[in-house]
Motif scaffolding. Structure first.
Motif, short mmCIF file in Angstrom:
data_model
loop_
_atom_site.label_atom_id
_atom_site.label_comp_id
_atom_site.label_asym_id
_atom_site.label_seq_id
_atom_site.Cartn_x
_atom_site.Cartn_y
_atom_site.Cartn_z
N LYS A 54 26.74 50.17 33.69
CA LYS A 54 27.33 49.01 33.15
C LYS A 54 28.55 48.61 33.70
N MET A 55 29.55 49.44 33.97
CA MET A 55 30.97 49.33 34.67
C MET A 55 30.72 48.70 36.05
N LEU A 56 29.97 49.24 36.96
CA LEU A 56 29.91 48.32 38.26
C LEU A 56 29.15 47.17 38.18
N ASN A 57 28.23 46.96 37.26
CA ASN A 57 27.54 45.62 36.94
C ASN A 57 28.70 44.85 36.66
N HIS A 58 29.59 45.14 35.50
CA HIS A 58 30.54 44.40 35.31
C HIS A 58 31.44 43.97 36.31
N ARG A 59 31.71 44.71 37.36
CA ARG A 59 32.47 44.47 38.34
C ARG A 59 32.12 43.60 39.18
N ILE A 60 30.71 43.64 39.55
CA ILE A 60 29.64 42.73 40.37
C ILE A 60 29.87 41.31 39.82
N LYS A 61 29.58 41.27 38.22
CA LYS A 61 29.55 39.98 37.79
C LYS A 61 31.01 39.28 37.89
N HIS A 62 31.96 40.12 37.50
CA HIS A 62 33.34 39.71 37.81
C HIS A 62 33.78 38.95 39.29
N GLU A 63 33.16 39.74 40.40
CA GLU A 63 33.23 39.34 41.42
C GLU A 63 32.57 37.92 41.86
N ILE A 64 31.53 38.02 41.39
CA ILE A 64 30.64 36.57 41.54
C ILE A 64 31.24 35.48 40.85
N ALA A 65 31.85 35.70 39.53
CA ALA A 65 32.50 34.61 38.81
C ALA A 65 33.71 34.20 39.42
N GLN A 66 34.51 35.12 40.16
CA GLN A 66 35.71 34.96 40.87
C GLN A 66 35.44 34.01 42.04
N TYR A 67 34.40 34.20 42.74
CA TYR A 67 34.04 33.45 44.02
C TYR A 67 33.60 32.11 43.65
N GLU A 68 32.80 32.13 42.52
CA GLU A 68 32.25 30.86 41.89
C GLU A 68 33.32 29.79 41.44
N ALA A 69 34.13 30.54 40.94
CA ALA A 69 35.40 29.78 40.28
C ALA A 69 36.20 29.16 41.46
N ILE A 70 36.51 29.60 42.63
CA ILE A 70 37.08 29.33 43.64
C ILE A 70 36.41 28.18 44.40
N ILE A 71 35.05 28.43 44.44
CA ILE A 71 34.26 27.42 44.93
C ILE A 71 34.05 26.17 44.41
N ASN A 72 33.91 26.26 42.88
CA ASN A 72 33.94 25.00 42.05
C ASN A 72 35.18 24.39 42.10
#
Length: 127
Positions: free
Chosen positions: A57-75
């Motif tokens: 769960k912890m690594l999955n949370h980090r993965i989702k956080h990284e994806i969200a961070q890149y998506e926010a920058i792109i948006n």
């Protein structure tokens, strides 16, 4: 349109048989991979359908956080109508990570400064 997803490269394992989880950015014909630090897993732990690690769960949370961070920058870049490369997105992500918690949420910071650093300027959207 730019896409972001988590991947592993099963062919790139270390001597212990583990591979790093990476964030892959796609824009047109171009792609770029960024390794998530300290994310070594065995290939058998990877769920390629969900792009997540099984039973971590912890690594999955980090993965989702990284994806969200890149998506926010792109948006943000797309809303502002700015042209950008995948390298620009990665550099923007590194700059955001390098700011400490205190720098991001300084209690002595003026409200106008906080808003300027953390929100989209409406005037940039018009031009």
């Amino acid at each position: 349109m730019t896409k972001v997803k988590a991947v592993i490269r099963r062919s790139a394992t270390n001597r212990n048989g583990k591979c790093s989880v990476k964030i892959r950015l796609f824009k047109g014909q171009n792609s770029k991979e960024v390794t998530i630090p300290r994310s070594l897993i065995f290939p058998s732990q990877w769920d390629s359908v969900r792009s997540l690690v099984k039973d971590d769960k912890m690594l999955n949370h980090r993965i989702k956080h990284e994806i969200a961070q890149y998506e926010a920058i792109i948006n943000k870049l797309e809303i502002l109508g700015k042209s950008y490369t995948l390298n620009d997105v990665v550099r923007a992500s590194v700059r955001e990570d390098s700011r400490s918690f205190e720098e991001q949420f300084n209690p002595d910071m003026l409200l106008a400064t906080f808003l300027d650093q953390n929100f989209i300027n409406i005037f940039d959207m018009v031009s």
